[in-house]
Design an enzyme around this catalytic site. Structure first.
Site, short mmCIF file in Angstrom:
data_model
loop_
_atom_site.label_atom_id
_atom_site.label_comp_id
_atom_site.label_asym_id
_atom_site.label_seq_id
_atom_site.Cartn_x
_atom_site.Cartn_y
_atom_site.Cartn_z
N HIS A 414 0.82 -1.22 0.00
CA HIS A 414 0.00 0.00 0.00
C HIS A 414 0.85 1.26 0.00
CE1 HIS A 414 0.60 1.05 4.32
NE2 HIS A 414 0.66 -0.25 4.51
N CYS A 433 2.34 -4.97 7.16
CA CYS A 433 2.08 -4.72 5.74
C CYS A 433 3.25 -3.95 5.12
CB CYS A 433 0.78 -3.94 5.57
SG CYS A 433 -0.69 -4.98 5.82
#
Length: 513
Positions: A414, A433
């Site tokens: 992301h 992440c």
């Protein structure tokens, strides 16, 4: 491997697997299952190895593979050389067999005399086959039986060593069998041999100085050892034994810093000295640990894929099996590690919501709400059906784009509003992440073959806060891997720090340390 020859031979032989038979590799020398069972009563081998040997000779209808009426085939010196190289490269004597050595020497010394000794030729034949399967298990499958215990969840593909041995014993003189390992393994093995040679000559010189920083124009006796070190590793191109910090040394230091993942400023600081002073033995073990990991990944990678190397803090993009570009990433902290696995990127989300993980809600969000009741509103957050989430926007923790590849670890790529962290040389800051430094470029790249999307359309949506899902077809494989030693596309040997202590854990398995 040669194909089936339909011409009649002088001796009719019906093979259990005709794919391994031809007039070229035919031999009148035969063995039987009783002899194989008798051999294993005195020669130790695991059940799996014994099964491999039995299967191999059953498929050949019990023809010899390594010897014929003329003596040793070309496969014997070929394999024996591989075996000796493995022992030298990895300092591993576990496959050494004195009886095998003496039988090969006897056969090479006087083949006619040796071929008259029925027991000796049978023993040599079976020793070679058994040793081959022991060797392939170690050299190509790896010494560690279950990488999952080492937090490695990229699936391993089983390798067919029967086919490999078929190919080896069918070779003609001058031919070689391609090893069932990927190109990165082969490149790193070459570097391992270079470092073994340096080790044999005394290793790398130690840099001793009380200076915390040395720059161009300085003079210091420690620079003699710095230059010698960089000369041995190929970073310094001239044999300069002076104590002066020259312009050419600046460039050599920058090359070294690049290979170590340090700030490439050409200055000898404490971080650079620390890397220079890693002993050659440490570097060799680091390479061996990573070669073990390289045995676990596919021999042939897909034509197109993404690879995140966690300790390198980089995302590599491959097309037609060649790297086309790369970018910086931020990975998980040691306490919230990024998992090692393979996924398939199937969706791009523009202007995503961030569904806050329960652990973050409990440990971070709720304490902040108790201090400031307006915390949710101030951070553009809401609660929907009991789920805490942050609305789309420029300050969303996921930024303006996220990339989904379904997995059981809840990990994805992301964007981020915190761009400054990409400039750090060490980038382990996330909750697990992976933050990418160039999300827009990656999105456009992944959509380059989709006629329904273009740069203008993507940008128009990004100007809004409207969440938009885009399917990626076909999906793109994503490897999240962990390598602290590798050879890059320019042929340079790289090292990185073991940020999750996974090298340490694997080294214990390999070296017992």
């Amino acid at each position: 491997m040669t194909g089936c020859n339909k011409k009649k031979n002088k001796k009719k032989v019906v093979l259990a697997d005709e794919s391994v038979y031809s007039s070229q590799n035919f031999t009148d020398l035969l063995i039987d299952s009783v002899a194989i069972n008798t051999f294993f009563k005195t020669s130790a081998a695991s059940d799996s190895i014994q099964n491999e040997v039995h299967q191999f000779y059953t498929r050949r209808n019990y023809q010899f593979a390594w010897l014929n009426k003329g003596g040793l085939t070309h496969a014997v010196p070929n394999f024996y050389s591989q075996l000796q190289n493995y022992s030298r490269d990895f300092a591993d004597s576990s496959l050494k067999n004195n009886l095998l050595d003496s039988l090969i020497m006897a056969a090479q010394t006087d083949e006619k005399k040796f071929l008259l000794q029925e027991n000796s030729i049978r023993q040599l034949e079976l020793l070679l086959t058994t040793t081959f399967f022991k060797y392939t298990e170690k050299a190509y499958s790896g010494t560690t039986k279950d990488p999952i215990d080492l937090e490695w969840f990229i699936p391993r593909k089983k390798k067919n060593y029967q086919v490999l041995l078929d190919s080896l014993v069918s070779l003609t003189k001058g031919e070689n069998v391609q090893e069932p390992v990927n190109q990165y393994y082969i490149l790193l093995k070459e570097k391992l041999r270079q470092y073994r040679a340096i080790q044999k000559k005394g290793g790398l010189p130690t840099v001793i100085t009380d200076k915390k920083l040395l720059v161009v124009g300085d003079s210091n006796t420690c620079l003699v050892n710095v230059k010698q070190h960089l000369l041995l590793t190929g970073d310094f191109k001239i044999n300069d034994t002076t104590i002066y910090f020259t312009d050419s040394l600046v460039r050599a230091v920058q090359r070294f810093q690049h290979r170590m993942g340090l700030l490439e400023n050409g200055k000898i600081n404490l971080a650079t000295i620390a890397e220079l002073n890693k002993p050659i033995d440490v570097r060799i073990k680091q390479m061996m640990v990573n070669m073990e990991r390289l045995r676990w990944i596919p021999v042939e990678m897909e034509n197109e894929y993404l690879l995140v190397n966690i300790p390198e803090f980089r995302l590599h993009i491959f097309e037609n099996k060649k790297q086309v570009w790369q970018m910086n990433v931020v990975v998980g902290k040691a306490a919230t590690k990024t998992s090692i696995f393979k996924g398939n990127l199937s969706q791009i989300v523009l202007n995503p919501y961030w569904n806050v993980p329960t652990s973050i809600v409990k440990n971070e969000i709720l304490p902040k709400i108790s201090q400031n009741p307006n915390y949710l509103a101030r951070n553009n957050m809401e609660i929907v059906d009991g789920v805490y989430r942050q609305k789309p926007g420029k300050n969303n923790s996921l930024g303006k784009i996220k990339f989904l590849f379904p997995n059981s670890f809840s990990i994805y790529l992301h964007d981020t509003p915190s761009k400054g962290l990409f400039g750090e040389s060490k980038r382990a800051f996330s909750h697990g992440c992976i933050r990418v430094s160039e999300p827009r470029k990656l999105a456009l790249y992944l959509l380059r073959k989709d006629a329904s999307w273009n740069e203008e359309k993507v940008d128009n949506i990004l100007k809004t806060d409207n969440m938009t899902n885009i399917m990626v077809r076909p999906t793109v494989p994503v490897y999240i891997a962990y390598f602290t030693a590798w050879v890059d596309i320019s042929g340079q040997l790289n090292f990185r720090n073991d940020i999750y202590d996974l090298d340490k854990k694997l080294a214990k398995e390999i070296f017992g340390e």
